[in-house]
Design an enzyme around this catalytic site. Sequence first.
Site, PDB file in Angstrom:
ATOM      1  N   HIS A   1       0.849  -1.196   0.000  1.00 10.56           N
ATOM      2  CA  HIS A   1       0.000   0.000   0.000  1.00 10.56           C
ATOM      3  C   HIS A   1       0.879   1.238   0.000  1.00 10.56           C
ATOM      4  O   HIS A   1       1.759   1.372   0.841  1.00 10.56           O
ATOM      5  CB  HIS A   1      -0.916   0.015   1.227  1.00 10.56           C
ATOM      6  CG  HIS A   1      -2.171  -0.773   1.029  1.00 10.56           C
ATOM      7  ND1 HIS A   1      -3.309  -0.559   1.769  1.00 10.56           N
ATOM      8  CD2 HIS A   1      -2.464  -1.756   0.162  1.00 10.56           C
ATOM      9  CE1 HIS A   1      -4.252  -1.399   1.360  1.00 10.56           C
ATOM     10  NE2 HIS A   1      -3.774  -2.135   0.401  1.00 10.56           N
TER      11      HIS A   1
ATOM     12  N   TYR B   1      -9.003   5.554   7.840  1.00 12.35           N
ATOM     13  CA  TYR B   1      -9.143   5.848   9.263  1.00 12.35           C
ATOM     14  C   TYR B   1     -10.127   6.998   9.346  1.00 12.35           C
ATOM     15  O   TYR B   1      -9.856   8.081   8.813  1.00 12.35           O
ATOM     16  CB  TYR B   1      -7.803   6.275   9.871  1.00 12.35           C
ATOM     17  CG  TYR B   1      -6.771   5.171   9.953  1.00 12.35           C
ATOM     18  CD1 TYR B   1      -5.972   4.854   8.860  1.00 12.35           C
ATOM     19  CD2 TYR B   1      -6.578   4.459  11.135  1.00 12.35           C
ATOM     20  CE1 TYR B   1      -5.014   3.847   8.947  1.00 12.35           C
ATOM     21  CE2 TYR B   1      -5.615   3.457  11.228  1.00 12.35           C
ATOM     22  CZ  TYR B   1      -4.839   3.157  10.126  1.00 12.35           C
ATOM     23  OH  TYR B   1      -3.891   2.178  10.217  1.00 12.35           O
TER      24      TYR B   1
ATOM     25  N   PRO C   1      -3.974   0.200  18.728  1.00 10.56           N
ATOM     26  CA  PRO C   1      -3.751  -0.252  17.351  1.00 10.56           C
ATOM     27  C   PRO C   1      -3.839   0.840  16.286  1.00 10.56           C
ATOM     28  O   PRO C   1      -3.530   0.578  15.120  1.00 10.56           O
ATOM     29  CB  PRO C   1      -4.850  -1.306  17.136  1.00 10.56           C
ATOM     30  CG  PRO C   1      -5.882  -1.007  18.155  1.00 10.56           C
ATOM     31  CD  PRO C   1      -5.183  -0.384  19.313  1.00 10.56           C
TER      32      PRO C   1
ATOM     33  N   LYS D   1       1.238  -0.344  14.975  1.00 12.60           N
ATOM     34  CA  LYS D   1       2.638  -0.461  15.386  1.00 12.60           C
ATOM     35  C   LYS D   1       2.996  -1.697  16.215  1.00 12.60           C
ATOM     36  O   LYS D   1       4.169  -2.037  16.345  1.00 12.60           O
ATOM     37  CB  LYS D   1       3.053   0.793  16.180  1.00 12.60           C
ATOM     38  CG  LYS D   1       3.177   2.040  15.337  1.00 12.60           C
ATOM     39  CD  LYS D   1       4.462   2.039  14.536  1.00 12.60           C
ATOM     40  CE  LYS D   1       4.448   3.030  13.394  1.00 12.60           C
ATOM     41  NZ  LYS D   1       4.141   2.434  12.089  1.00 12.60           N
TER      42      LYS D   1
ATOM     43  N   TYR E   1       4.202   6.343  10.091  1.00  4.40           N
ATOM     44  CA  TYR E   1       3.307   5.221   9.769  1.00  4.40           C
ATOM     45  C   TYR E   1       4.061   4.115   9.027  1.00  4.40           C
ATOM     46  O   TYR E   1       3.895   2.938   9.309  1.00  4.40           O
ATOM     47  CB  TYR E   1       2.112   5.717   8.941  1.00  4.40           C
ATOM     48  CG  TYR E   1       1.018   4.673   8.791  1.00  4.40           C
ATOM     49  CD1 TYR E   1      -0.040   4.609   9.704  1.00  4.40           C
ATOM     50  CD2 TYR E   1       1.054   3.746   7.749  1.00  4.40           C
ATOM     51  CE1 TYR E   1      -1.028   3.649   9.576  1.00  4.40           C
ATOM     52  CE2 TYR E   1       0.067   2.775   7.617  1.00  4.40           C
ATOM     53  CZ  TYR E   1      -0.973   2.735   8.534  1.00  4.40           C
ATOM     54  OH  TYR E   1      -1.952   1.783   8.417  1.00  4.40           O
TER      55      TYR E   1
HETATM   56  P1  RFL Z   1       1.661 -12.125  21.344  1.00 11.14           P
HETATM   57  O1  RFL Z   1       1.199 -12.177  19.936  1.00 11.14           O
HETATM   58  O2  RFL Z   1       0.708 -11.771  22.399  1.00 11.14           O
HETATM   59  O3  RFL Z   1       2.303 -13.542  21.646  1.00 11.14           O
HETATM   60  C1  RFL Z   1       2.674 -13.943  22.969  1.00 11.14           C
HETATM   61  C2  RFL Z   1       2.622 -15.447  23.047  1.00 11.14           C
HETATM   62  O4  RFL Z   1       3.023 -15.863  24.347  1.00 11.14           O
HETATM   63  C3  RFL Z   1       2.120 -16.851  24.833  1.00 11.14           C
HETATM   64  N1  RFL Z   1       2.150 -16.823  26.304  1.00 11.14           N
HETATM   65  C4  RFL Z   1       2.806 -17.727  27.065  1.00 11.14           C
HETATM   66  N2  RFL Z   1       3.518 -18.812  26.751  1.00 11.14           N
HETATM   67  C5  RFL Z   1       4.038 -19.528  27.748  1.00 11.14           C
HETATM   68  N3  RFL Z   1       3.853 -19.223  29.077  1.00 11.14           N
HETATM   69  C6  RFL Z   1       3.136 -18.143  29.436  1.00 11.14           C
HETATM   70  N4  RFL Z   1       2.954 -17.837  30.733  1.00 11.14           N
HETATM   71  C7  RFL Z   1       2.568 -17.342  28.412  1.00 11.14           C
HETATM   72  N5  RFL Z   1       1.816 -16.216  28.408  1.00 11.14           N
HETATM   73  C8  RFL Z   1       1.568 -15.921  27.136  1.00 11.14           C
HETATM   74  C9  RFL Z   1       0.776 -16.447  24.233  1.00 11.14           C
HETATM   75  O5  RFL Z   1      -0.127 -17.541  24.173  1.00 11.14           O
HETATM   76  C10 RFL Z   1       1.201 -15.972  22.849  1.00 11.14           C
HETATM   77  O6  RFL Z   1       1.199 -17.011  21.895  1.00 11.14           O
HETATM   78  O7  RFL Z   1       2.913 -11.132  21.513  1.00 11.14           O
HETATM   79  P2  RFL Z   1       4.088 -10.740  20.494  1.00 11.14           P
HETATM   80  O8  RFL Z   1       4.708 -11.986  19.894  1.00 11.14           O
HETATM   81  O9  RFL Z   1       4.931  -9.800  21.218  1.00 11.14           O
HETATM   82  O10 RFL Z   1       3.368 -10.015  19.269  1.00 11.14           O
HETATM   83  C11 RFL Z   1       2.730  -8.773  19.456  1.00 11.14           C
HETATM   84  C12 RFL Z   1       1.543  -8.619  18.509  1.00 11.14           C
HETATM   85  O11 RFL Z   1       0.741  -9.759  18.605  1.00 11.14           O
HETATM   86  C13 RFL Z   1       0.718  -7.360  18.799  1.00 11.14           C
HETATM   87  O12 RFL Z   1       1.556  -6.278  19.118  1.00 11.14           O
HETATM   88  C14 RFL Z   1      -0.145  -6.944  17.600  1.00 11.14           C
HETATM   89  O13 RFL Z   1      -1.113  -7.902  17.334  1.00 11.14           O
HETATM   90  C15 RFL Z   1      -0.826  -5.599  17.873  1.00 11.14           C
HETATM   91  N6  RFL Z   1      -1.741  -5.192  16.788  1.00 11.14           N
HETATM   92  C16 RFL Z   1      -1.271  -4.625  15.618  1.00 11.14           C
HETATM   93  N7  RFL Z   1       0.059  -4.498  15.410  1.00 11.14           N
HETATM   94  C17 RFL Z   1       0.527  -3.991  14.211  1.00 11.14           C
HETATM   95  O14 RFL Z   1       1.749  -3.880  14.038  1.00 11.14           O
HETATM   96  N8  RFL Z   1      -0.324  -3.628  13.182  1.00 11.14           N
HETATM   97  C18 RFL Z   1      -1.668  -3.737  13.325  1.00 11.14           C
HETATM   98  O15 RFL Z   1      -2.373  -3.458  12.348  1.00 11.14           O
HETATM   99  C19 RFL Z   1      -2.195  -4.226  14.571  1.00 11.14           C
HETATM  100  N9  RFL Z   1      -3.507  -4.360  14.753  1.00 11.14           N
HETATM  101  C20 RFL Z   1      -3.118  -5.363  16.949  1.00 11.14           C
HETATM  102  C21 RFL Z   1      -3.984  -4.925  15.903  1.00 11.14           C
HETATM  103  C22 RFL Z   1      -3.649  -5.967  18.084  1.00 11.14           C
HETATM  104  C23 RFL Z   1      -5.005  -6.125  18.218  1.00 11.14           C
HETATM  105  N10 RFL Z   1      -5.450  -6.769  19.401  1.00 11.14           N
HETATM  106  C24 RFL Z   1      -6.399  -7.787  19.427  1.00 11.14           C
HETATM  107  C25 RFL Z   1      -4.729  -6.570  20.636  1.00 11.14           C
HETATM  108  C26 RFL Z   1      -5.336  -5.069  16.025  1.00 11.14           C
HETATM  109  C27 RFL Z   1      -5.872  -5.645  17.191  1.00 11.14           C
HETATM  110  C28 RFL Z   1      -7.361  -5.725  17.272  1.00 11.14           C
HETATM  111  C1  PHB Z   2      -6.011  -4.422  10.782  1.00  8.60           C
HETATM  112  O1  PHB Z   2      -6.146  -4.628   9.553  1.00  8.60           O
HETATM  113  O2  PHB Z   2      -6.306  -5.274  11.621  1.00  8.60           O
HETATM  114  C2  PHB Z   2      -5.476  -3.117  11.229  1.00  8.60           C
HETATM  115  C3  PHB Z   2      -4.955  -2.230  10.307  1.00  8.60           C
HETATM  116  C4  PHB Z   2      -4.480  -0.999  10.715  1.00  8.60           C
HETATM  117  C5  PHB Z   2      -4.525  -0.660  12.051  1.00  8.60           C
HETATM  118  C6  PHB Z   2      -5.025  -1.548  12.989  1.00  8.60           C
HETATM  119  C7  PHB Z   2      -5.519  -2.785  12.574  1.00  8.60           C
HETATM  120  O3  PHB Z   2      -4.064   0.564  12.432  1.00  8.60           O
END
Ligand code: RFL
Ligand code: PHB
Length: 388
Positions: free
Chosen positions: A72, A200, A292, A296, A383
């Site tokens: 994108h 957004y 989110p 990042k 971004y």
């Molecule tokens: P995770 O993905 O939470 O993985 C951690 C893992 O550790 C396990 N765990 C354990 N294992 C053993 N013993 C324990 N005691 C444990 N406790 C936990 C868990 O089961 C899991 O498998 O962390 P990690 O690897 O640091 O990754 C981080 C990302 O997942 C997170 O920052 C992103 O998803 C955030 N996020 C977004 N980030 C972006 O860069 N771009 C986006 O567009 C974006 N959109 C989002 C998001 C997060 C969202 N939610 C649901 C929080 C959109 C949403 C809605």
């Molecule tokens: C997503 O596609 O899940 C998404 C994209 C951009 C954001 C957050 C979530 O800033």
Amino acid sequence: MNTEVAIIGAGPAGLLLSQLLNRAGVSTVVLERQTRAHVLARIRAGILEWSTVELLRAAGVDVRMEREGIPHEGCVLASGDTQLRIDFRALTGRQVMVYGQTEVTSDLYEAQDAMGTEVLHGVSDIEITDLDAARSVLHFTHEGARRRLSCLFVAGCDGFHGVSRRTIPADRRREFERVYPFGWLGVLSETPPVHHELIYSNAPRGFALASQRSETRSRYYVQVPLTDKAEDWSDEAFWDELRRRLPGEVAARLVTGPSIEKSIAPLRSFVSEPMRWGNLFLAGDAAHIVPPTGAKGLNLAASDVHYLHRALIDAVRGDRAGIDSYSERALRRVWKAMRFSWATTTMMHRFEGEDSFAEAMRRATLDHLGASETAQKDFAENYTGLPF
Ligand code: RFL
Ligand code: PHB
């Protein structure tokens, strides 16, 4: 059991670190609390910064991403019916990639399988000891038995609710936190995205985001009060609310369908310093959380892993300079992403009970962004991702 680097958590941070270390000849064992199916079913991030794309290439997990990821070159910031396109390519020469976190995780699992690395699932009650000794020990329960893993270093990649961060004594940790008074209700659907780029939208009824996973799969979000429950939102109510928050011309084009997934995520900014304690190193959500809005979270996990894998490779070979500066280097980049995520969240959301001044500031910020190429360039630079 013995290994060089024990990794707690098989999210993107843990799996990517394991992948990069093994490719450099450093052995790992990954301990994950959930099942593999559970990890792969979590719908989360969708946007990769180009530096993250390049790190995944360096990790050798790029084949499917090159084929299915969608580059994108811009995104749209809407306010009411006014749409402002931020042209990443023209402003910074950079772009981002639409490729779901689920896909990244799935590609990493396959690559780990191919290398034969050890990823244990269903692990519980992890206890980390001897963090100041030459070898540290992880005690944990797996398949009903208490087991012991000896290692040189521990990588805490276990997310916000994990055990790693809490292993650092509370009086040696400094925490910074901002909890926002709303969450995002997200819906995934097998429908074509309403627009070829992300929108957004800052609307009088609250924020909305039109995102996507492919040409046939959409991801949408609306800002909701923290008291809302996903199960109380019918698909119809969600689509109606989304339509009201998108610019009229966009809403008229929205194609709706049954939701495949629907969930609410609270919004939080959080940093825990330092990211190192003896032989323990935190990476990703274990050390920091961003709302989110700036896309990042996953990208910060990737930049931590970028610094950490190099530092650990050097340390295993006897050069400890990288591990000694890891926390400071990682945190410098984390704080900049914190600022951008907070500022973008503040600019795009309605805060319940806010005063007229706050609303006027939001309007002025968006107005300035629309009028100033310098401001747009600053947004685009943040971004698409600051350099590692
Ligand atoms: P995770 O993905 O939470 O993985 C951690 C893992 O550790 C396990 N765990 C354990 N294992 C053993 N013993 C324990 N005691 C444990 N406790 C936990 C868990 O089961 C899991 O498998 O962390 P990690 O690897 O640091 O990754 C981080 C990302 O997942 C997170 O920052 C992103 O998803 C955030 N996020 C977004 N980030 C972006 O860069 N771009 C986006 O567009 C974006 N959109 C989002 C998001 C997060 C969202 N939610 C649901 C929080 C959109 C949403 C809605
Ligand atoms: C997503 O596609 O899940 C998404 C994209 C951009 C954001 C957050 C979530 O800033």
